[in-house]
Design a protein around this motif. Structure first.
Motif, short mmCIF file in Angstrom:
data_model
loop_
_atom_site.label_atom_id
_atom_site.label_comp_id
_atom_site.label_asym_id
_atom_site.label_seq_id
_atom_site.Cartn_x
_atom_site.Cartn_y
_atom_site.Cartn_z
N GLN A 55 -6.36 -7.49 -2.66
CA GLN A 55 -5.65 -6.80 -1.67
C GLN A 55 -5.96 -6.20 -0.49
O GLN A 55 -5.12 -6.18 0.64
N GLU A 59 -2.10 -6.03 1.92
CA GLU A 59 -2.59 -4.91 3.29
C GLU A 59 -1.52 -5.68 4.29
O GLU A 59 -1.12 -4.80 5.50
N LEU A 88 -3.20 -1.85 -9.28
CA LEU A 88 -2.91 -2.46 -8.08
C LEU A 88 -1.72 -2.41 -7.63
O LEU A 88 -0.86 -2.37 -7.22
N LYS A 92 1.45 -0.29 -5.51
CA LYS A 92 2.24 -0.49 -4.68
C LYS A 92 3.29 -1.37 -5.29
O LYS A 92 4.28 -1.63 -4.10
#
Length: 133
Positions: A55, A59, A88, A92
């Motif tokens: 994660q 980012e 996830l 994304k």
């Protein structure tokens, strides 16, 4: 006399084989280190199941479709049945239709080959939703 000759011949054979032998650890070390240098840290984190690191890397700009050792991050997540990470990556923008440059497998194929049923279900459902749109 025969016993002495046979024993000497056997000892000589054993000595020749042991001199020519190479330790197995050197082969293992070399192949292992070569493998790890080909896979980037993003995909290693996925394979290990380290959700927080994955994660954070996303980012910080990690590309969810960048290949490492021929495989996309979604392929690693599917192969190792990392469902939380797979979700996830999909959220994304991971492209589940991309094929591995080495074997032409998709993420779904990696999930199937490695018995990752949960990951296979997620991929199948995601592709159905995208097909309907």
């Amino acid at each position: 006399m025969k016993k002495t000759i046979i024993t000497t011949a056997l000892a000589l054979c054993v000595a020749v084989f042991s001199v020519n032998a190479t330790p197995a650890t050197s082969t293992i070390e070399n192949s292992t280190s070569e493998y790890f240098f080909k896979v980037n840290s993003f995909c290693v984190s996925i394979a290990k199941g380290d959700f927080d690191t994955v994660q954070k890397l996303i980012e910080r700009g990690a590309d969810v479709n960048e290949r490492s050792n021929g495989m996309t991050p979604a392929m690693y997540a599917a192969k190792f049945n990392r469902t939380e990470i797979l979700n996830l990556l999909i959220s994304k923008g991971a492209n589940l239709k991309l094929r591995c440059s080495n074997k032409s497998y998709t993420a779904a194929k990696y999930a199937e080959l490695h018995g990752a049923d949960d990951a296979a279900t997620i991929i199948k459902e995601t592709l159905k939703k995208k097909k309907k749109k």
